[in-house]
Design a protein around this motif. Structure first.
Motif, PDB file in Angstrom:
ATOM      1  N   HIS A   1       0.817  -1.276   0.286  1.00  0.00           N
ATOM      2  CA  HIS A   1       0.041   0.022   0.156  1.00  0.00           C
ATOM      3  C   HIS A   1       0.887   1.336  -0.045  1.00  0.00           C
ATOM      4  N   GLY A   2       0.585   2.280  -0.954  1.00  0.00           N
ATOM      5  CA  GLY A   2       1.329   3.539  -0.944  1.00  0.00           C
ATOM      6  C   GLY A   2       0.659   4.397   0.281  1.00  0.00           C
ATOM      7  N   LEU A   3       1.704   5.055   0.861  1.00  0.00           N
ATOM      8  CA  LEU A   3       1.124   6.020   2.103  1.00  0.00           C
ATOM      9  C   LEU A   3       1.369   7.342   1.608  1.00  0.00           C
ATOM     10  N   PHE A   4       2.269   7.961   1.094  1.00  0.00           N
ATOM     11  CA  PHE A   4       2.400   9.307   0.686  1.00  0.00           C
ATOM     12  C   PHE A   4       2.803   9.269  -0.949  1.00  0.00           C
ATOM     13  N   SER A   5       2.293  10.760  -1.336  1.00  0.00           N
ATOM     14  CA  SER A   5       2.532  11.002  -2.691  1.00  0.00           C
ATOM     15  C   SER A   5       3.734  11.741  -2.742  1.00  0.00           C
ATOM     16  N   TYR A   6       4.213  11.555  -4.072  1.00  0.00           N
ATOM     17  CA  TYR A   6       5.705  12.060  -4.332  1.00  0.00           C
ATOM     18  C   TYR A   6       5.887  13.820  -3.931  1.00  0.00           C
ATOM     19  N   SER A   7       4.737  14.534  -4.247  1.00  0.00           N
ATOM     20  CA  SER A   7       4.635  15.898  -3.762  1.00  0.00           C
ATOM     21  C   SER A   7       4.754  16.156  -2.292  1.00  0.00           C
ATOM     22  N   GLN A   8       4.117  15.106  -1.511  1.00  0.00           N
ATOM     23  CA  GLN A   8       4.550  15.215  -0.151  1.00  0.00           C
ATOM     24  C   GLN A   8       6.035  14.986   0.267  1.00  0.00           C
TER      25      GLN A   8
ATOM     26  N   GLU B   1       2.058   8.667  15.656  1.00  0.00           N
ATOM     27  CA  GLU B   1       1.628   7.144  15.678  1.00  0.00           C
ATOM     28  C   GLU B   1       0.295   6.947  15.653  1.00  0.00           C
ATOM     29  N   TYR B   2      -0.416   7.649  16.571  1.00  0.00           N
ATOM     30  CA  TYR B   2      -1.636   7.492  16.759  1.00  0.00           C
ATOM     31  C   TYR B   2      -2.400   7.955  15.505  1.00  0.00           C
ATOM     32  N   GLU B   3      -2.052   8.980  14.968  1.00  0.00           N
ATOM     33  CA  GLU B   3      -2.734   9.431  13.640  1.00  0.00           C
ATOM     34  C   GLU B   3      -2.498   8.335  12.518  1.00  0.00           C
ATOM     35  N   MET B   4      -1.485   7.776  12.549  1.00  0.00           N
ATOM     36  CA  MET B   4      -1.017   6.871  11.252  1.00  0.00           C
ATOM     37  C   MET B   4      -1.672   5.473  11.817  1.00  0.00           C
ATOM     38  N   GLN B   5      -1.741   5.268  13.164  1.00  0.00           N
ATOM     39  CA  GLN B   5      -2.817   3.961  13.359  1.00  0.00           C
ATOM     40  C   GLN B   5      -4.278   4.079  12.921  1.00  0.00           C
TER      41      GLN B   5
ATOM     42  N   ILE C   1       3.644  18.362  11.086  1.00  0.00           N
ATOM     43  CA  ILE C   1       2.381  18.541  10.108  1.00  0.00           C
ATOM     44  C   ILE C   1       2.518  19.170   8.593  1.00  0.00           C
ATOM     45  N   ALA C   2       3.654  19.992   8.867  1.00  0.00           N
ATOM     46  CA  ALA C   2       3.917  20.622   7.578  1.00  0.00           C
ATOM     47  C   ALA C   2       4.581  19.503   6.469  1.00  0.00           C
ATOM     48  N   GLY C   3       5.334  18.660   7.347  1.00  0.00           N
ATOM     49  CA  GLY C   3       5.900  17.813   6.545  1.00  0.00           C
ATOM     50  C   GLY C   3       4.886  16.773   5.890  1.00  0.00           C
ATOM     51  N   CYS C   4       3.737  16.503   6.218  1.00  0.00           N
ATOM     52  CA  CYS C   4       2.714  15.741   5.887  1.00  0.00           C
ATOM     53  C   CYS C   4       2.016  16.447   4.685  1.00  0.00           C
ATOM     54  N   GLY C   5       2.305  17.852   4.544  1.00  0.00           N
ATOM     55  CA  GLY C   5       1.794  18.470   3.309  1.00  0.00           C
ATOM     56  C   GLY C   5       0.109  18.914   3.558  1.00  0.00           C
ATOM     57  N   SER C   6      -0.557  18.736   4.699  1.00  0.00           N
ATOM     58  CA  SER C   6      -1.650  18.974   5.040  1.00  0.00           C
ATOM     59  C   SER C   6      -2.238  20.405   5.387  1.00  0.00           C
ATOM     60  N   GLY C   7      -1.178  20.816   6.641  1.00  0.00           N
ATOM     61  CA  GLY C   7      -1.541  22.078   7.415  1.00  0.00           C
ATOM     62  C   GLY C   7      -2.659  22.023   8.359  1.00  0.00           C
TER      63      GLY C   7
ATOM     64  N   HIS D   1      -4.383  16.891  11.362  1.00  0.00           N
ATOM     65  CA  HIS D   1      -4.372  15.428  11.127  1.00  0.00           C
ATOM     66  C   HIS D   1      -3.337  15.207  10.152  1.00  0.00           C
ATOM     67  N   LEU D   2      -3.000  13.807  10.369  1.00  0.00           N
ATOM     68  CA  LEU D   2      -1.736  13.283   9.336  1.00  0.00           C
ATOM     69  C   LEU D   2      -2.555  13.074   8.103  1.00  0.00           C
ATOM     70  N   GLU D   3      -1.821  13.582   6.876  1.00  0.00           N
ATOM     71  CA  GLU D   3      -2.425  13.305   5.743  1.00  0.00           C
ATOM     72  C   GLU D   3      -1.765  12.117   4.821  1.00  0.00           C
ATOM     73  N   CYS D   4      -2.211  11.167   4.458  1.00  0.00           N
ATOM     74  CA  CYS D   4      -1.635  10.258   3.676  1.00  0.00           C
ATOM     75  C   CYS D   4      -2.437  10.160   2.521  1.00  0.00           C
ATOM     76  N   ARG D   5      -1.808  10.874   1.395  1.00  0.00           N
ATOM     77  CA  ARG D   5      -2.467  11.054   0.165  1.00  0.00           C
ATOM     78  C   ARG D   5      -2.632   9.866  -0.650  1.00  0.00           C
ATOM     79  N   GLY D   6      -1.583   8.969  -0.594  1.00  0.00           N
ATOM     80  CA  GLY D   6      -1.562   7.745  -1.296  1.00  0.00           C
ATOM     81  C   GLY D   6      -2.723   6.959  -1.072  1.00  0.00           C
ATOM     82  N   LEU D   7      -2.911   6.777   0.298  1.00  0.00           N
ATOM     83  CA  LEU D   7      -4.164   6.245   0.523  1.00  0.00           C
ATOM     84  C   LEU D   7      -5.686   6.624   0.255  1.00  0.00           C
ATOM     85  N   ASP D   8      -5.249   8.112   0.486  1.00  0.00           N
ATOM     86  CA  ASP D   8      -6.505   8.902  -0.115  1.00  0.00           C
ATOM     87  C   ASP D   8      -6.953   8.721  -1.576  1.00  0.00           C
ATOM     88  N   HIS D   9      -6.024   8.622  -2.228  1.00  0.00           N
ATOM     89  CA  HIS D   9      -5.964   8.370  -3.596  1.00  0.00           C
ATOM     90  C   HIS D   9      -6.514   7.048  -4.036  1.00  0.00           C
TER      91      HIS D   9
END
Length: 585
Positions: free
Chosen positions: A78-85, A115-119, A393-399, A402-410
């Motif tokens: 499963h992908g977790l993060f997009s390249y843009s992130q 860890e909590y947000e990822m879980q 949070i900035a590293g997740c590219g969300s602002g 909560h944690l943003e995993c765009r690969g899973l969102d896609h």
């Protein structure tokens, strides 16, 4: 006729009559162009155009695949993060934790917000409830299997039954651990030539007459090598007969878990890989889920397979640590971690790089640089999370908070039906195209490619195992095929098919097909005491939801070049002429 039955009939009919009907290609230069092939493909499968949202996501979020001109067929999980992130600074590293699986589940521990947000995100993807399961982060699939094997009571539940048609490093480790505890190890068998599961034999092993609890049943829904799929009803059958079930979901892609109905079947253990993420950082991890109602069977064990997700260190921090760490480095123990079986034998393309952190995560190797056994330092890592929260949070590219995993969102945005349909069209076209390649001027028109496992089939998985043969009918070493593919910017994997059962009518083929090698994967030498294994070494290609038609056409065109009897020799001399390191061919 039901919708599924109708779709099955249409696909198999189209593959048999519309895509290159009765065509045999004997020269790589005679292959139709990409444009012509794609036009023919979309005429046969007009529904494919409905999956173009995946192409838009790839273009917008994973454009590095086009920039690097790299085609990835060694991607599993499963992908977790997009390249843009990932273009932003890394926001987490992996830190090893000295804790047994039993104590981790029994007592838990303080979990950082990361860890909590990822879980929470992963359990939502898997459709699992925190009321039913505990989730543990591990380094890779091998670590997760080792955790279960070291903690499972094989002394009393003395059987280990696995269902794998290929050599799996994680299963090998589990097997050795269980044998050390006195377990009886059994494997499912697969019938030649289709490599279909020998259901009758497996059923007898599942329904063993002994009244005590049977042991551990390790079961993947899909072979990541051949693409063969197995019914999830085997889980129910095993549980009804007293087995604990470990469901291996590492060979499944995004959204495939929705087909399991986990709320109904609820395996005792579930392993899912989020390891190989497109891009440079982070490389990923693995998740082990333990059903809370089954956790009481686990025993204490030693080991450092459990990991934490900790904030990434800044370059300035790393420099300071290295400058003050001359003596400490001498005293540290480097502990080799095994290769994640999902990545074993895969070609590492230019889009991956090794990270400078507590764990090196090269696609070929996972090595523990420093095992941290001191609780104060672990707590310090947890405390440092809050100070780095804004950076994470900035590293997740969300602002957002909560944690943003765009690969899973896609994957969520595309959905199970679209992803499954897209993969079905592409993998069946690829299998059909590979089988159309025939050597010229041979008496029996020897095929260039041999497919192992399911061929054109509605419910096959998006992976194919195959070998390439020369005009004399001799197999070309899969390592050579893989290396030449890598030189052409195509990443393939290789593997070793096992547990193959030959019916009497095919017994004469055994000597021609089966290879023997040692348990360590080397060639058999005189006088060796290593346990011997018989099987077939193969090349494998796996498709993900980002795979497009151009990718599979490039693989077809590459494999067709072996129709030239001198292709391998020409490549050797061409590579030498460029003053580069030659490959052994």
């Amino acid at each position: 006729m039901t919708t599924v039955s109708a779709s099955r009939h249409v696909l198999e009919g189209v593959m048999g009559s519309l895509i290159y009907p009765n065509s045999q290609f004997t020269n790589h230069e005679s292959l139709p162009s990409l444009q012509e092939s794609f036009s023919n493909f979309t005429k046969a499968f007009p529904q494919y155009s409905q999956t173009d949202q995946a192409d838009k996501i790839r273009e917008q979020e994973y454009y590095h695949l086009s920039l690097s001109n790299r085609v990835c067929f060694d991607y599993i999980g499963h992908g977790l993060f997009s390249y843009s992130q990932q273009r932003k600074p890394p926001f987490f590293d992996i830190s090893y934790k000295a804790a047994s699986l039993h104590s981790q589940i029994q007592y838990g521990g303080q979990m950082s917000e990361l860890e909590y947000e990822m879980q929470k995100r992963i359990m939502a993807l898997m459709n699992l409830s925190e009321d039913d399961y505990t989730m543990v982060f591990t380094a890779n699939q091998l670590s997760a299997f080792k955790l279960v094997a070291d903690s499972y009571p094989f002394q009393s539940n003395q059987n280990l039954l696995t269902v794998y048609d290929y050599e799996n490093e994680a299963v090998k480790v589990m097997t050795e651990s269980s044998k050390n505890k006195g377990a009886r190890v059994m494997s499912a068998e697969f019938s030649w030539p289709s490599l279909g599961l020998k259901s009758g034999k497996l059923l007898k092993k599942v329904r063993r007459k002994r009244k005590n609890k049977r042991g551990l049943f390790v079961f993947p829904l899909q072979s990541r090598m051949t693409g063969a799929r197995y019914s999830y009803l085997w889980m129910t059958m095993a549980q009804e007969n007293g087995w604990h079930v470990l469901l291996d979901a590492c060979g499944l892609g995004p959204k495939d878990m929705e087909t399991l109905g986990l709320s109904l079947f609820k395996p005792d253990f579930l392993v899912c890989s989020f390891f190989k993420v497109f891009g440079e950082n982070p490389s990923g991890f693995c998740c082990l889920f333990v059903k809370k109602s089954s956790s009481s069977i686990l025993k204490d064990s030693s080991g450092t397979c459990i990991v934490r997700l900790v904030p990434a260190r800044r370059p300035s921090q790393i420099s300071e640590e290295l400058a003050n760490d001359d003596v400490g480095t001498e005293e540290r123990t480097e502990q080799e971690m095994h290769v994640d079986d999902n990545l074993q034998g895969s070609s590492s393309g230019p889009i991956f790089r090794q990270q400078t952190s507590e764990v090196t995560s090269d696609p070929q190797e996972t090595k523990e640089i420093s095992v941290n056994h001191e609780a104060p330092e672990i707590e310090e890592s947890v405390a440092s999370f809050e100070s780095s929260k804004s950076q994470i949070i900035a590293g997740c590219g969300s602002g957002h908070s909560h944690l943003e995993c765009r690969g899973l969102d896609h994957a969520d945005s595309l959905g199970l039906i679209l992803i499954s349909a897209r993969a079905r069209y592409l993998i069946n076209w690829l299998v059909n195209a590979l089988m159309s390649l025939q050597h010229p001027h041979s008496e029996n028109r020897n095929p260039l490619v041999r497919i192992y496992g399911p061929k054109v089939k509605f419910d096959r998985g998006p992976a194919v195992a195959f070998n390439v043969f020369d005009w004399k009918g001799e197999k070309i070493d899969p390592s050579i095929v893989q290396k030449l593919a890598d030189r052409n910017n195509i990443s393939l994997s290789k593997g070793f098919l096992l547990h193959i059962w030959f019916p009497d009518e095919y017994e004469h083929e055994r000597e021609q097909i089966i290879e023997t090698r040692t348990s360590k994967g080397g060639k058999v030498l005189n006088g060796t005491r290593e346990k011997l294994h018989s099987g077939i070494s193969v090349v494998t290609a796996s498709l993900g939801f980002l795979t497009n038609f151009e990718d599979i056409h490039r693989l077809w065109a590459f494999v067709s070049r072996f129709l030239d009897a001198d292709f391998v020799e020409k490549e050797r001399w061409r590579y030498t002429a460029l003053n580069q390191m030659t490959i052994e061919v």
